[in-house]
Design a protein around this motif. Structure first.
Motif, PDB file in Angstrom:
ATOM      1  N   ASP A 111       0.003   3.963   2.786  1.00 52.52           N
ATOM      2  CA  ASP A 111       0.521   3.567   4.101  1.00 52.52           C
ATOM      3  C   ASP A 111       2.018   3.840   4.163  1.00 52.52           C
ATOM      4  O   ASP A 111       2.529   4.343   5.169  1.00 52.52           O
ATOM      5  CB  ASP A 111       0.230   2.081   4.356  1.00 52.52           C
ATOM      6  CG  ASP A 111       0.640   1.664   5.757  1.00 52.52           C
ATOM      7  OD1 ASP A 111      -0.011   2.128   6.722  1.00 52.52           O
ATOM      8  OD2 ASP A 111       1.625   0.913   5.889  1.00 52.52           O
TER       9      ASP A 111
ATOM     10  N   THR B 180      -2.522   8.097   4.147  1.00 54.70           N
ATOM     11  CA  THR B 180      -3.813   7.406   4.205  1.00 54.70           C
ATOM     12  C   THR B 180      -4.936   8.313   4.720  1.00 54.70           C
ATOM     13  O   THR B 180      -6.043   8.308   4.179  1.00 54.70           O
ATOM     14  CB  THR B 180      -3.696   6.150   5.093  1.00 54.70           C
ATOM     15  OG1 THR B 180      -2.724   5.285   4.502  1.00 54.70           O
ATOM     16  CG2 THR B 180      -5.018   5.429   5.211  1.00 54.70           C
TER      17      THR B 180
ATOM     18  N   CYS C 289       0.836  -1.215   0.000  1.00 55.49           N
ATOM     19  CA  CYS C 289       0.000   0.000   0.000  1.00 55.49           C
ATOM     20  C   CYS C 289       0.867   1.259   0.000  1.00 55.49           C
ATOM     21  O   CYS C 289       1.622   1.515   0.935  1.00 55.49           O
ATOM     22  CB  CYS C 289      -0.923  -0.005   1.211  1.00 55.49           C
ATOM     23  SG  CYS C 289      -1.946   1.470   1.305  1.00 55.49           S
TER      24      CYS C 289
HETATM   25  S1  SF4 Z   1      -4.809   2.306   3.676  1.00 53.49           S
HETATM   26 FE1  SF4 Z   1      -4.401   0.766   5.232  1.00 53.49          FE
HETATM   27  S2  SF4 Z   1      -6.234  -0.512   5.226  1.00 53.49           S
HETATM   28 FE2  SF4 Z   1      -6.245   0.659   3.319  1.00 53.49          FE
HETATM   29  S3  SF4 Z   1      -5.232  -0.617   1.813  1.00 53.49           S
HETATM   30 FE3  SF4 Z   1      -3.665   0.663   2.705  1.00 53.49          FE
HETATM   31  S4  SF4 Z   1      -2.835  -0.516   4.400  1.00 53.49           S
HETATM   32 FE4  SF4 Z   1      -4.739  -1.458   3.828  1.00 53.49          FE
END
Ligand code: SF4
Length: 369
Positions: free
Chosen positions: A217, A222, A214
């Motif tokens: 992240d 995020t 991700c």
């Molecule tokens: S933001 Fe967090 S929950 Fe969403 S895909 Fe990325 S790691 Fe996973």
């Protein structure tokens, strides 16, 4: 969306980890125990504006009433609306009904298995069509809803506005290009991740199966994603509701075929600036000159997706008038066009009507009227 070459490792993580997690962790839902396109279709339509956990009893009730596309096609619209009661957004039920009739008349009761055919049916757009085609028929097409837009925006660290059609198109195209063979499971897994882990607020990244790939992240963005530019605010409207009573029965009309609560039963209403009872009295007196002065009954508030009704409820007692005379006069109004567009019902008979919640909750105000 990411450059395909640069993102290759991320794609593998997305495909492999997500499917493995879904296989182990998916919720056990009644419509996940079947690949019958009829049941998948009903559940997907219900899920459009209702949380999955909430819709299960409604889903069970609906498929008990209409276990096949043929039974749905043969039902009356009122029966379908009645079975939908409590879910709101009744145009979904009306579209289901129309689509069922088309499936029976044009497809001999066989639900189409391609996205191109599915989206020709009322109420089925690209998301629902993609979900049915991939889950029920294992077609390699994506199904992009709000959950998926959020997950992919974060996964790819995309700051494009997800409310913009172009962004949705880009994400759809990218997903179509990376779909694994188990496309239905992959689509469901993305939605499930969005519903359970990659939540709108406070996503639980620590337990996310695709965290290692991700990009938001990794870069700490995020909390800023997805980007969604706010649309128009909800509008508040003052509404006067006229409850006409005669011989213990209440007067209902069918709403116009277009607009809010189209085609559903309601009490007569007016939109007004003041809410003093004068607007509804004036409107009703065009057809009922004998009407008494309005009796204030109470107030109620109802939230639709973009409109809030602040309702002031007024009663009119017609006990001295002849029911048929009243009803006939009402025919000249712009709200009722035929006998099937109005009726008197006693409180015990109101259950037979598909009365929207906005109006059915007013019945509790009538104890002293
Ligand atoms: S933001 Fe967090 S929950 Fe969403 S895909 Fe990325 S790691 Fe996973």
């Amino acid at each position: 969306m990411p450059d395909t070459k640069k993102s290759q490792p991320h794609i593998e993580i997305l495909q492999t980890n997500l499917l493995r997690w879904f296989d182990k962790s998916k919720r056990d839902l009644p419509f996940r125990r079947t690949r019958d396109p009829y049941f998948i279709w009903i559940s997907e339509i219900m899920a459009q504006q209702t949380q999955i956990d909430t819709l299960i009893p409604y889903y069970n009730r609906f498929i008990t009433n209409f276990p096949t596309v043929f039974s749905l096609a043969q039902a009356t619209e009122d029966a379908v609306i009645k079975a939908w009661e409590g879910l709101g957004y009744y145009s979904r039920a009306r579209n289901l009904h129309q689509a069922a009739r088309l499936i029976v008349s044009d497809y001999q009761g066989r639900i189409p298995d391609t996205l191109a055919e599915l989206i020709k049916l009322p109420g089925i757009g690209p998301y629902t069509g993609g979900a049915i085609a991939s889950i029920a028929f294992n077609q390699k097409v994506s199904a992009v809803d709000g959950n998926v837009l959020r997950v992919i925006s974060r996964y790819c660290n995309s700051f494009a506005d997800i409310g913009h059609a172009k962004t949705k198109k880009q994400i759809t195209g990218w997903l179509d290009s990376i779909l694994p063979d188990a496309a239905g499971d992959f689509n469901e897994a993305l939605m499930e991740l969005g519903a359970l882990i990659c939540l709108p607020k406070n996503p639980t990244c620590l337990i996310c199966p695709i965290r290692s790939g991700c990009q938001s992240d990794a870069t700490g963005t995020t909390g800023q994603l997805p980007v969604k530019v706010k649309k128009q605010k909800q509008i508040t409207k003052q509404v006067e509701v006229g409850i006409i009573k005669q011989n213990g029965r209440l007067f209902f009309i069918r709403r116009p075929e277009v607009g809010l609560l189209s085609g559903m039963w309601s009490f007569p209403i007016t939109e007004t600036a003041v809410g003093s009872g004068q607007d509804i009295k004036k409107k009703l007196r065009e057809n009922f000159p004998e009407l008494s002065e309005p009796i204030f009954i109470g107030t109620s508030r109802h939230l639709f997706s973009h409109i809030i009704w602040e309702m002031s409820v007024y009663g009119f007692d017609l006990d001295k008038l002849v029911c048929e005379a009243v009803a006939t006069r009402y025919l000249v109004s712009d709200q009722a066009e035929s006998q099937s567009d109005y009726q008197f019902k006693s409180l015990s008979e109101v259950d037979d009507l598909a009365l929207p919640i906005a109006f059915s909750k007013l019945l509790a105000l009538l104890t002293d009227f």
